[in-house]
Motif scaffolding. Structure first.
Motif, PDB file in Angstrom:
ATOM      1  N   ILE A 290      24.841  57.977 107.256  1.00 32.16           N
ATOM      2  CA  ILE A 290      24.405  56.790 108.011  1.00 32.16           C
ATOM      3  C   ILE A 290      25.508  55.743 108.037  1.00 32.16           C
ATOM      4  N   LYS A 291      26.188  55.557 106.913  1.00 30.33           N
ATOM      5  CA  LYS A 291      27.285  54.594 106.855  1.00 30.33           C
ATOM      6  C   LYS A 291      28.424  55.004 107.790  1.00 30.33           C
ATOM      7  N   ALA A 292      28.760  56.295 107.791  1.00 36.10           N
ATOM      8  CA  ALA A 292      29.809  56.790 108.689  1.00 36.10           C
ATOM      9  C   ALA A 292      29.388  56.634 110.145  1.00 36.10           C
ATOM     10  N   LEU A 293      28.087  56.813 110.427  1.00 40.64           N
ATOM     11  CA  LEU A 293      27.579  56.629 111.783  1.00 40.64           C
ATOM     12  C   LEU A 293      27.727  55.176 112.222  1.00 40.64           C
ATOM     13  N   HIS A 294      27.400  54.239 111.328  1.00 33.99           N
ATOM     14  CA  HIS A 294      27.566  52.812 111.640  1.00 33.99           C
ATOM     15  C   HIS A 294      29.027  52.497 111.940  1.00 33.99           C
ATOM     16  N   GLN A 295      29.926  53.049 111.152  1.00 36.86           N
ATOM     17  CA  GLN A 295      31.353  52.803 111.373  1.00 36.86           C
ATOM     18  C   GLN A 295      31.811  53.378 112.711  1.00 36.86           C
ATOM     19  N   ALA A 296      31.326  54.567 113.043  1.00 33.59           N
ATOM     20  CA  ALA A 296      31.715  55.196 114.313  1.00 33.59           C
ATOM     21  C   ALA A 296      31.182  54.394 115.495  1.00 33.59           C
TER      22      ALA A 296
ATOM     23  N   ALA B  10      33.933  48.530 119.780  1.00 33.00           N
ATOM     24  CA  ALA B  10      35.174  47.761 119.865  1.00 33.00           C
ATOM     25  C   ALA B  10      36.154  48.403 120.838  1.00 33.00           C
ATOM     26  N   ALA B  11      36.249  49.718 120.835  1.00 35.75           N
ATOM     27  CA  ALA B  11      37.194  50.408 121.716  1.00 35.75           C
ATOM     28  C   ALA B  11      36.783  50.279 123.182  1.00 35.75           C
ATOM     29  N   ILE B  12      35.482  50.336 123.456  1.00 33.24           N
ATOM     30  CA  ILE B  12      35.021  50.164 124.833  1.00 33.24           C
ATOM     31  C   ILE B  12      35.263  48.729 125.281  1.00 33.24           C
ATOM     32  N   GLY B  13      35.063  47.782 124.371  1.00 32.50           N
ATOM     33  CA  GLY B  13      35.333  46.378 124.710  1.00 32.50           C
ATOM     34  C   GLY B  13      36.786  46.133 125.034  1.00 32.50           C
ATOM     35  N   LYS B  14      37.678  46.825 124.333  1.00 33.95           N
ATOM     36  CA  LYS B  14      39.121  46.658 124.570  1.00 33.95           C
ATOM     37  C   LYS B  14      39.653  47.631 125.615  1.00 33.95           C
ATOM     38  N   LYS B  15      38.783  48.462 126.174  1.00 28.91           N
ATOM     39  CA  LYS B  15      39.135  49.472 127.167  1.00 28.91           C
ATOM     40  C   LYS B  15      40.150  50.469 126.615  1.00 28.91           C
ATOM     41  N   ASN B  16      40.003  50.793 125.339  1.00 29.61           N
ATOM     42  CA  ASN B  16      40.831  51.812 124.696  1.00 29.61           C
ATOM     43  C   ASN B  16      40.030  53.110 124.751  1.00 29.61           C
ATOM     44  N   TRP B  17      40.156  53.840 125.868  1.00 30.38           N
ATOM     45  CA  TRP B  17      39.245  54.930 126.170  1.00 30.38           C
ATOM     46  C   TRP B  17      39.437  56.130 125.262  1.00 30.38           C
ATOM     47  N   HIS B  18      40.668  56.394 124.797  1.00 32.32           N
ATOM     48  CA  HIS B  18      40.884  57.539 123.912  1.00 32.32           C
ATOM     49  C   HIS B  18      40.180  57.328 122.574  1.00 32.32           C
ATOM     50  N   THR B  19      40.295  56.134 122.030  1.00 37.19           N
ATOM     51  CA  THR B  19      39.625  55.830 120.762  1.00 37.19           C
ATOM     52  C   THR B  19      38.110  55.849 120.940  1.00 37.19           C
ATOM     53  N   ALA B  20      37.648  55.338 122.070  1.00 39.44           N
ATOM     54  CA  ALA B  20      36.205  55.329 122.334  1.00 39.44           C
ATOM     55  C   ALA B  20      35.664  56.754 122.423  1.00 39.44           C
ATOM     56  N   ARG B  21      36.408  57.638 123.064  1.00 42.40           N
ATOM     57  CA  ARG B  21      35.992  59.035 123.183  1.00 42.40           C
ATOM     58  C   ARG B  21      35.905  59.686 121.804  1.00 42.40           C
ATOM     59  N   TYR B  22      36.896  59.423 120.972  1.00 38.45           N
ATOM     60  CA  TYR B  22      36.897  59.976 119.614  1.00 38.45           C
ATOM     61  C   TYR B  22      35.697  59.464 118.824  1.00 38.45           C
ATOM     62  N   ALA B  23      35.470  58.148 118.878  1.00 37.62           N
ATOM     63  CA  ALA B  23      34.377  57.539 118.107  1.00 37.62           C
ATOM     64  C   ALA B  23      33.013  58.027 118.598  1.00 37.62           C
TER      65      ALA B  23
ATOM     66  N   TYR C 223      30.590  54.079 128.440  1.00 36.07           N
ATOM     67  CA  TYR C 223      31.819  54.871 128.493  1.00 36.07           C
ATOM     68  C   TYR C 223      31.870  55.705 129.777  1.00 36.07           C
ATOM     69  N   ALA C 224      30.732  56.266 130.171  1.00 30.07           N
ATOM     70  CA  ALA C 224      30.697  57.103 131.372  1.00 30.07           C
ATOM     71  C   ALA C 224      30.932  56.281 132.635  1.00 30.07           C
ATOM     72  N   ALA C 225      30.524  55.017 132.623  1.00 23.26           N
ATOM     73  CA  ALA C 225      30.657  54.169 133.808  1.00 23.26           C
ATOM     74  C   ALA C 225      31.887  53.290 133.742  1.00 23.26           C
ATOM     75  N   ARG C 226      32.954  53.774 133.100  1.00 21.82           N
ATOM     76  CA  ARG C 226      34.108  52.893 132.874  1.00 21.82           C
ATOM     77  C   ARG C 226      34.929  52.628 134.122  1.00 21.82           C
ATOM     78  N   ASN C 227      34.958  53.539 135.081  1.00 23.14           N
ATOM     79  CA  ASN C 227      35.790  53.335 136.268  1.00 23.14           C
ATOM     80  C   ASN C 227      34.982  53.312 137.559  1.00 23.14           C
ATOM     81  N   THR C 228      33.698  53.047 137.455  1.00 24.27           N
ATOM     82  CA  THR C 228      32.850  53.068 138.642  1.00 24.27           C
ATOM     83  C   THR C 228      32.775  51.692 139.278  1.00 24.27           C
TER      84      THR C 228
END
Length: 175
Positions: free
Chosen positions: A47-53, A59-72, A102-107
């Motif tokens: 659960i703790k790891a899920l919260h961190q992910a 944060a990655a979606i907010g900063k538009k860092n799509w590779h990190t967002a995909r990983y998380a 994340y799916a609607a990032r470029n629409t």
């Protein structure tokens, strides 16, 4: 064409490939997803790891860092699959919401939502702020800017600056 030799012997046969086998050769070099990361054994650690992910994905979606967002997001999905369905219901909802973002990032819908967020709508029932009284001091501190005048086409008198012959006529000026 790519030169590829299988041995260190300089007399060995060299195979020239056109790149058709790159998919199989690069199989070990694929982009890693969060699902390959080790999952903790105990439920509170999961659960703790899920919260961190989820925090990392947000944060990655907010900063538009799509590779990190995909990983998380893939890491969070693997963690939710490792947990029982009745545990972490709120986190599953957050994950689905983040996946939609994340799916609607470029629409076009995402761009329209961004424009709507830039100009928030006024709430009904809110009072208008009282206009501030202007004093003589504030007027003296902020002078009005001078209006910008259109100067039109200007010519440089090169002869006066010593660059050309002094006896120029009006028609032979250069800009």
């Amino acid at each position: 064409m790519v030169r590829r030799s299988q041995s260190s012997n300089p007399r060995s046969v060299v195979v020239l490939t056109s790149g058709t086998d790159w998919g199989t050769r690069a199989a070990g070099q694929r982009r890693s997803s969060g699902a390959e990361a080790p999952i903790p054994r105990r439920q509170p650690a999961k659960i703790k790891a899920l919260h961190q992910a989820l925090h990392l994905a947000r944060a990655a979606i907010g900063k538009k860092n799509w590779h990190t967002a995909r990983y998380a997001l893939s890491r969070a999905r693997a963690l939710t699959n490792a947990l029982p369905t009745d545990v972490a219901v709120r986190e599953r909802e957050q994950l689905s919401e983040l996946r939609k973002k994340y799916a609607a990032r470029n629409t076009p819908a995402a761009k329209n939502a961004k424009r709507a967020k830039a100009a928030p709508a006024k709430r009904a029932g809110d009072k208008k702020p009282a206009p501030k009284k202007s004093t003589a001091k504030s007027a003296a501190q902020q002078p009005k800017p001078a209006p910008v005048r259109d100067l039109g086409d200007r010519f440089i008198n090169r002869a006066a600056l010593g660059y050309g012959p002094t006896g120029e006529t009006e028609g032979s000026r250069t800009r």
